[in-house]
Design a protein around this motif. Structure first.
Motif, mmCIF file in Angstrom:
data_model
loop_
_atom_site.group_PDB
_atom_site.id
_atom_site.type_symbol
_atom_site.label_atom_id
_atom_site.label_comp_id
_atom_site.label_asym_id
_atom_site.label_seq_id
_atom_site.Cartn_x
_atom_site.Cartn_y
_atom_site.Cartn_z
ATOM 1 N N ASN A 196 0.825 -1.205 0.000
ATOM 2 C CA ASN A 196 0.000 0.000 0.000
ATOM 3 C C ASN A 196 0.860 1.255 0.000
ATOM 4 O O ASN A 196 0.599 2.217 -0.729
ATOM 5 C CB ASN A 196 -0.913 -0.008 1.233
ATOM 6 N N VAL A 197 1.914 1.248 0.824
ATOM 7 C CA VAL A 197 2.811 2.391 0.881
ATOM 8 C C VAL A 197 3.526 2.560 -0.458
ATOM 9 O O VAL A 197 3.752 3.683 -0.925
ATOM 10 C CB VAL A 197 3.821 2.233 2.033
ATOM 11 N N SER A 198 3.863 1.442 -1.094
ATOM 12 C CA SER A 198 4.515 1.506 -2.414
ATOM 13 C C SER A 198 3.614 2.178 -3.437
ATOM 14 O O SER A 198 4.067 2.962 -4.270
ATOM 15 C CB SER A 198 4.890 0.097 -2.884
ATOM 16 N N LYS A 199 2.307 1.869 -3.369
ATOM 17 C CA LYS A 199 1.346 2.512 -4.271
ATOM 18 C C LYS A 199 1.330 4.021 -4.050
ATOM 19 O O LYS A 199 1.279 4.816 -4.990
ATOM 20 C CB LYS A 199 -0.059 1.947 -4.054
ATOM 21 N N ILE A 200 1.358 4.416 -2.782
ATOM 22 C CA ILE A 200 1.317 5.837 -2.447
ATOM 23 C C ILE A 200 2.574 6.541 -2.953
ATOM 24 O O ILE A 200 2.502 7.644 -3.521
ATOM 25 C CB ILE A 200 1.163 6.028 -0.920
ATOM 26 N N ILE A 201 3.727 5.913 -2.753
ATOM 27 C CA ILE A 201 4.982 6.504 -3.229
ATOM 28 C C ILE A 201 4.954 6.653 -4.746
ATOM 29 O O ILE A 201 5.333 7.693 -5.295
ATOM 30 C CB ILE A 201 6.177 5.644 -2.782
ATOM 31 N N LEU A 202 4.476 5.612 -5.434
ATOM 32 C CA LEU A 202 4.402 5.657 -6.893
ATOM 33 C C LEU A 202 3.469 6.762 -7.362
ATOM 34 O O LEU A 202 3.802 7.543 -8.268
ATOM 35 C CB LEU A 202 3.935 4.299 -7.439
ATOM 36 N N PHE A 203 2.293 6.852 -6.731
ATOM 37 C CA PHE A 203 1.316 7.867 -7.119
ATOM 38 C C PHE A 203 1.847 9.261 -6.816
ATOM 39 O O PHE A 203 1.649 10.207 -7.578
ATOM 40 C CB PHE A 203 -0.007 7.618 -6.411
ATOM 41 N N SER A 204 2.560 9.390 -5.674
ATOM 42 C CA SER A 204 3.119 10.694 -5.307
ATOM 43 C C SER A 204 4.170 11.139 -6.310
ATOM 44 O O SER A 204 4.286 12.330 -6.620
ATOM 45 C CB SER A 204 3.727 10.629 -3.900
ATOM 46 N N LYS A 205 4.948 10.179 -6.825
ATOM 47 C CA LYS A 205 5.971 10.509 -7.812
ATOM 48 C C LYS A 205 5.360 10.985 -9.120
ATOM 49 O O LYS A 205 5.920 11.837 -9.814
ATOM 50 C CB LYS A 205 6.862 9.293 -8.067
ATOM 51 N N THR A 206 4.194 10.426 -9.457
ATOM 52 C CA THR A 206 3.558 10.781 -10.733
ATOM 53 C C THR A 206 2.582 11.945 -10.604
ATOM 54 O O THR A 206 2.157 12.506 -11.606
ATOM 55 C CB THR A 206 2.803 9.565 -11.307
ATOM 56 N N SER A 207 2.213 12.314 -9.359
ATOM 57 C CA SER A 207 1.234 13.383 -9.162
ATOM 58 C C SER A 207 1.893 14.583 -8.485
ATOM 59 O O SER A 207 2.139 14.578 -7.274
ATOM 60 C CB SER A 207 0.055 12.886 -8.311
ATOM 61 N N PHE A 208 2.144 15.609 -9.266
ATOM 62 C CA PHE A 208 2.726 16.842 -8.739
ATOM 63 C C PHE A 208 1.778 17.489 -7.730
ATOM 64 O O PHE A 208 2.203 18.009 -6.699
ATOM 65 C CB PHE A 208 3.022 17.803 -9.888
ATOM 66 N N ILE A 209 0.492 17.475 -8.025
ATOM 67 C CA ILE A 209 -0.502 18.105 -7.142
ATOM 68 C C ILE A 209 -0.503 17.443 -5.773
ATOM 69 O O ILE A 209 -0.584 18.115 -4.740
ATOM 70 C CB ILE A 209 -1.913 18.033 -7.770
ATOM 71 N N LEU A 210 -0.388 16.119 -5.751
ATOM 72 C CA LEU A 210 -0.373 15.412 -4.472
ATOM 73 C C LEU A 210 0.869 15.778 -3.664
ATOM 74 O O LEU A 210 0.804 15.951 -2.441
ATOM 75 C CB LEU A 210 -0.433 13.902 -4.699
ATOM 76 N N ARG A 211 2.001 15.916 -4.328
ATOM 77 C CA ARG A 211 3.221 16.322 -3.630
ATOM 78 C C ARG A 211 3.063 17.722 -3.037
ATOM 79 O O ARG A 211 3.520 17.991 -1.918
ATOM 80 C CB ARG A 211 4.426 16.283 -4.573
ATOM 81 N N MET A 212 2.417 18.604 -3.769
ATOM 82 C CA MET A 212 2.165 19.949 -3.257
ATOM 83 C C MET A 212 1.248 19.913 -2.035
ATOM 84 O O MET A 212 1.450 20.636 -1.056
ATOM 85 C CB MET A 212 1.553 20.812 -4.360
ATOM 86 N N LEU A 213 0.237 19.055 -2.102
ATOM 87 C CA LEU A 213 -0.696 18.924 -0.977
ATOM 88 C C LEU A 213 0.046 18.473 0.270
ATOM 89 O O LEU A 213 -0.157 19.015 1.373
ATOM 90 C CB LEU A 213 -1.804 17.934 -1.342
ATOM 91 N N PHE A 214 0.905 17.479 0.133
ATOM 92 C CA PHE A 214 1.661 16.977 1.276
ATOM 93 C C PHE A 214 2.646 18.017 1.807
ATOM 94 O O PHE A 214 2.846 18.137 3.019
ATOM 95 C CB PHE A 214 2.412 15.695 0.894
ATOM 96 N N LEU A 215 3.260 18.795 0.916
ATOM 97 C CA LEU A 215 4.183 19.846 1.342
ATOM 98 C C LEU A 215 3.448 20.912 2.144
ATOM 99 O O LEU A 215 3.935 21.380 3.191
ATOM 100 C CB LEU A 215 4.872 20.473 0.129
ATOM 101 N N ILE A 216 2.267 21.297 1.680
ATOM 102 C CA ILE A 216 1.460 22.285 2.406
ATOM 103 C C ILE A 216 1.059 21.739 3.768
ATOM 104 O O ILE A 216 1.107 22.455 4.783
ATOM 105 C CB ILE A 216 0.225 22.677 1.571
ATOM 106 N N ALA A 217 0.675 20.453 3.829
ATOM 107 C CA ALA A 217 0.313 19.829 5.103
ATOM 108 C C ALA A 217 1.495 19.848 6.074
ATOM 109 O O ALA A 217 1.320 20.064 7.282
ATOM 110 C CB ALA A 217 -0.150 18.395 4.863
ATOM 111 N N LEU A 218 2.705 19.640 5.558
ATOM 112 C CA LEU A 218 3.909 19.671 6.396
ATOM 113 C C LEU A 218 4.122 21.056 6.992
ATOM 114 O O LEU A 218 4.391 21.199 8.194
ATOM 115 C CB LEU A 218 5.123 19.262 5.561
ATOM 116 N N ILE A 219 3.989 22.088 6.165
ATOM 117 C CA ILE A 219 4.194 23.465 6.636
ATOM 118 C C ILE A 219 3.129 23.847 7.663
ATOM 119 O O ILE A 219 3.428 24.464 8.699
ATOM 120 C CB ILE A 219 4.170 24.445 5.448
ATOM 121 N N ILE A 220 1.887 23.473 7.385
ATOM 122 C CA ILE A 220 0.799 23.780 8.319
ATOM 123 C C ILE A 220 1.042 23.102 9.664
ATOM 124 O O ILE A 220 0.834 23.694 10.734
ATOM 125 C CB ILE A 220 -0.552 23.357 7.716
ATOM 126 N N GLY A 221 1.502 21.857 9.625
ATOM 127 C CA GLY A 221 1.810 21.167 10.866
ATOM 128 C C GLY A 221 2.930 21.855 11.634
ATOM 129 O O GLY A 221 2.881 21.973 12.862
#
Length: 410
Positions: free
Chosen positions: A206-231
């Protein structure tokens, strides 16, 4: 009538949002004051309480998310509310720093069982499009629950500050019991287990799927980066705002009973304003397009940065009050929009809860990293300086949302 309505998944989701926020708010209206005035925590200890909570969330977000995807959303949610209840019971019954830390571990783990699972459960049961509406209406119902909870918390906390924490913990356990009977799970499709695959192996896949999707989805990477800053920015403010108000204004001379009334009044105004804003947001079509969601999140982030700076530099009670309301309302409105944003990116139901858990874990990483840092600044310099630093830390999200808006326009 109540039993029939709760057997409908949509109505049950709204019910869960309402009562869970009612219980949480019933507890949180007095919990920070309890930490400051009864447990006698200093600024660094206040932040460390939050850090332990977020560390628990960080360690268990993905494992519990995978349990939800592999076993059952319903089971995960029930376990979660039970553990949350146990944690709050410990915190309310024993006013010691070590026990408060232990309580954070218990209810932090419980939170990870519910985080992502609720959103994934309702998306499975009623579909992605209806789920977007459910997230907004659930947030609105949650604000109504908060509106009911605050006067109740003030009333009970006025006579005994820790009583709402104890009662709220018992109510969380009661909610878990109700869901055992009335929660249905008819459209959940667990991850297929072939060749007797172990839970750990399923987690890795499952984690491998997420890593793969994150690599192919720029928007998802941006979402996670924003979540990191907010935290990173949020932990300091959440734990130190009341101490800042007490240090800056006349209210430090008030008795505990009067402080319960005052802090409860703060929360009541926030809930009322949030309820009104979410009501109009719910009637709009903003949640249907990512571009409109980006605009709303960008505006909310601007409000947060300005209000944080205003809260830090203001020397008057009315200024602190207005800035506090702006900060909290902005956050409450942005939260369901962030859920809708992530939900629109995830098309595979089997990993939806895990994606939501990853977002929660990224937020937890930010809070674990930012909490001690902000606490050190507050202890070494001042709480005012720490809150200004928090605003500076948050400011990069403005540029990220501007970038997303330009990209959405093509």
């Amino acid at each position: 009538m109540f039993l029939n309505r709760t057997r409908d998944s949509y109505q049950l989701y709204i019910f869960i949002c309402f009562v869970s926020q009612l219980f949480f708010t019933y507890i949180f209206t007095v919990s920070l004051l309890y930490h400051v005035s009864v447990v006698k925590l200093d600024p660094l200890q206040l932040v460390l309480v939050g850090t332990v909570l977020e560390l628990s969330v960080f360690l268990f977000e993905i494992p519990t998310g995978v349990v939800s995807d592999l076993k059952s959303r319903k089971l995960s949610i029930i376990i979660g509310y039970f553990l949350i209840g146990i944690g709050f019971l410990l915190e309310g019954l024993f006013p010691y720093f070590s026990i408060v830390l232990l309580a954070q571990v218990a209810w932090g783990i419980g939170y990870t069982f519910t985080s992502g699972s609720q959103q994934a459960w309702i998306a499975d049961e009623i579909g992605e499009e209806k789920a977007s509406m459910a997230y907004l209406r659930g947030a609105k119902a949650g604000n109504l629950g908060q509106l009911v909870a605050i006067p109740l918390s003030i009333l009970t906390g006025y006579y005994m500050i820790n009583l709402p924490i104890i009662i709220g913990g018992l109510c969380m356990i009661g909610l878990a019991t109700i869901l055992i009977v009335f929660m249905k799970e008819e459209h959940f499709k667990p991850i297929e287990r072939t060749d007797r695959i172990t839970t750990f192996e399923a987690m890795k896949q499952n984690v491998s799927k997420i890593i793969l999707f994150s690599k192919t989805s720029f928007i998802l990477r941006m979402l996670f980066l924003i979540a990191l800053i907010i935290g990173f920015y949020s932990e300091g403010f959440d734990r130190l705002w009341l101490a800042h108000v007490l240090d800056t204004t006349f209210i430090s001379s008030l008795r505990n009973e009067q402080l319960v009334l005052l802090t409860g009044g703060f929360q009541l105004v926030v809930v009322l304003v949030s309820f009104i804003v979410l009501h109009f947001l719910n009637k709009s079509t903003i949640y249907q397009e990512l571009h409109r969601i980006y605009i709303a999140l960008f505006i909310g982030s601007i409000s947060l940065v300005i209000a944080l700076i205003g809260f830090a530099v203001s020397k008057y009670f009315i200024g602190l009050f207005i800035c506090y309301v702006f900060i909290q309302v902005s956050r409450k409105v942005m939260y369901p929009l962030e859920d809708i944003w992530l939900n629109k990116l995830i098309k595979d139901s089997s990993t939806r809860a895990t994606f939501f858990s990853v977002k929660g874990q990224v937020d937890a990483i930010g809070q674990i990293s930012g909490g001690p840092f902000i606490g050190y600044i507050a202890t070494s310099f001042s709480i005012r300086t720490a809150i200004i630093v928090s605003a500076i830390i948050l400011s990069p999200v403005l540029f990220l949302y501007r970038f997303l808006l330009r990209k959405a326009k093509g």
